[in-house]
Write an enzyme that holds these catalytic residues in place. Structure first.
Site, PDB file in Angstrom:
ATOM      1  N   LYS A 175       0.841  -1.195   0.000  1.00  0.00           N
ATOM      2  CA  LYS A 175       0.000   0.000   0.000  1.00  0.00           C
ATOM      3  C   LYS A 175       0.876   1.246   0.000  1.00  0.00           C
ATOM      4  O   LYS A 175       1.699   1.429   0.905  1.00  0.00           O
ATOM      5  CB  LYS A 175      -0.937  -0.022   1.213  1.00  0.00           C
ATOM      6  CG  LYS A 175      -1.874  -1.241   1.217  1.00  0.00           C
ATOM      7  CD  LYS A 175      -2.666  -1.336   2.498  1.00  0.00           C
ATOM      8  CE  LYS A 175      -1.759  -1.619   3.677  1.00  0.00           C
ATOM      9  NZ  LYS A 175      -2.534  -1.894   4.924  1.00  0.00           N
ATOM     10  N   THR A 210      -8.082   9.219   8.367  1.00  0.00           N
ATOM     11  CA  THR A 210      -7.617   7.987   7.730  1.00  0.00           C
ATOM     12  C   THR A 210      -7.363   6.869   8.735  1.00  0.00           C
ATOM     13  O   THR A 210      -6.754   5.853   8.394  1.00  0.00           O
ATOM     14  CB  THR A 210      -6.332   8.255   6.929  1.00  0.00           C
ATOM     15  OG1 THR A 210      -5.335   8.808   7.811  1.00  0.00           O
ATOM     16  CG2 THR A 210      -6.581   9.230   5.785  1.00  0.00           C
ATOM     17  N   GLY A 212      -7.695   3.625  10.616  1.00  0.00           N
ATOM     18  CA  GLY A 212      -8.343   2.359  10.289  1.00  0.00           C
ATOM     19  C   GLY A 212      -8.276   1.985   8.825  1.00  0.00           C
ATOM     20  O   GLY A 212      -8.888   0.989   8.408  1.00  0.00           O
ATOM     21  N   THR A 213      -7.506   2.737   8.041  1.00  0.00           N
ATOM     22  CA  THR A 213      -7.430   2.464   6.608  1.00  0.00           C
ATOM     23  C   THR A 213      -6.959   1.041   6.318  1.00  0.00           C
ATOM     24  O   THR A 213      -7.583   0.309   5.544  1.00  0.00           O
ATOM     25  CB  THR A 213      -6.481   3.469   5.926  1.00  0.00           C
ATOM     26  OG1 THR A 213      -6.973   4.789   6.135  1.00  0.00           O
ATOM     27  CG2 THR A 213      -6.389   3.208   4.435  1.00  0.00           C
ATOM     28  N   GLY A 214      -5.842   0.649   6.932  1.00  0.00           N
ATOM     29  CA  GLY A 214      -5.287  -0.683   6.657  1.00  0.00           C
ATOM     30  C   GLY A 214      -6.178  -1.802   7.137  1.00  0.00           C
ATOM     31  O   GLY A 214      -6.364  -2.813   6.442  1.00  0.00           O
ATOM     32  N   CYS A 215      -6.752  -1.636   8.320  1.00  0.00           N
ATOM     33  CA  CYS A 215      -7.658  -2.656   8.854  1.00  0.00           C
ATOM     34  C   CYS A 215      -8.866  -2.825   7.942  1.00  0.00           C
ATOM     35  O   CYS A 215      -9.285  -3.948   7.626  1.00  0.00           O
ATOM     36  CB  CYS A 215      -8.125  -2.269  10.252  1.00  0.00           C
ATOM     37  SG  CYS A 215      -6.806  -2.066  11.466  1.00  0.00           S
TER      38      CYS A 215
END
Length: 275
Positions: A175, A210, A212-215
């Protein structure tokens, strides 16, 4: 017809923007029934992580067994594990059940920079879980942590992905939200299978919301896989979902606010996605 069922194994975020809470919201909005195993409880809000309490290994193993003995899990994601002992416990426990495809989000740092993975746990992560991962979703700091390569462009990403493939990962999604050209209007992710690669671009939004984007991204991939999507379709849709969730911000907290999980239910996503 059986309802699609998906599992998250991760930490709890008391602020509701990341971790177990983000995963369950994502599962629900994407039409999959979510189950969970909590590995840690954090005292956390949009301003940072204030305390971490690890759940006992015995309890985590029993949580996994409870899910495995009753639910038909089609895919699962693993997020925050924290310690080498937790990684070994989870790896051993999930091997006892058929939970389908594994989406591994190697959570190492919170949005505000707090460490969520002990340095001693990195080798355990590589040894125990990377060989099991169908999809690995590291951001750039996590990619550097796992491979030693600091990704600045697609060539760097390809080198890092090759290392991760050698460690046993099937599909790598690097990412690019932390790329040096963050002032660009484009947010670029790099997707590598063992045979081919793709670049996924989406609009970059000027917003602090942003958290919590990866979760959310990895949970969306798991939800789509449990519904029967192929890997690339799941990744592409998750990219659209997270772009929509960031692009339609909500106002909560006084720091890095959460992404908008309500946006994940839409069929027509805002912004364009280019391959």
């Amino acid at each position: 017809m059986m309802t699609p069922q998906v599992l998250t194994i991760a930490g709890s975020d008391s602020g509701g923007g990341a971790g177990i809470q983000a995963d369950l919201k994502t599962f629900q909005m994407r039409g999959a029934f979510g189950t969970s195993v909590i590995t840690a409880v954090t005292a956390q809000n949009t301003l940072g992580v204030h305390d971490i309490h690890m759940i006992s290994l015995d309890n985590v193993a029993k949580q996994i067994a409870a899910i495995g003995e009753d639910f038909h899990i089609g895919a699962y994601k693993i997020g925050m594990l924290g310690t080498a002992e937790m990684i070994e416990c989870v790896a051993h426990s999930v091997r006892q059940y058929d939970f389908g495809a594994l989406v591994l989000d190697p959570v190492a740092f919170a949005k505000g920079g707090a460490a969520l993975l002990q340095n001693s746990a990195i080798s355990a992560l590589k040894r125990e879980l990377l060989p099991m991962a169908n999809v690995l979703t590291p951001n750039l700091p996590e990619t550097a942590m796992l491979t030693g390569i600091h990704v600045h462009n697609q060539d760097d990403a390809a080198q890092a992905a090759a290392i991760l493939h050698d460690l046993g990962v099937d599909t790598v999604v690097i990412k690019g939200g932390h790329l040096d050209d963050s002032r660009s209007a484009i947010c670029r992710d790099f997707v590598f299978t063992r045979d081919e690669h793709f670049v996924l671009d989406s609009p970059r939004f000027d917003t602090p919301h942003t958290h919590g984007t990866g979760c959310t991204f990895s949970a969306c991939v798991a939800a789509e896989l449990t519904k029967g999507q192929d890997v690339f379709s799941a990744i592409r849709l998750a990219k659209q979902c997270i772009s929509s969730a960031i692009g339609q911000p909500i106002g909560v907290g006084h720091g890095h606010g959460a992404v908008n999980h309500w946006a994940l239910a839409q069929d027509d996503f805002s912004g364009s996605l280019k391959e």
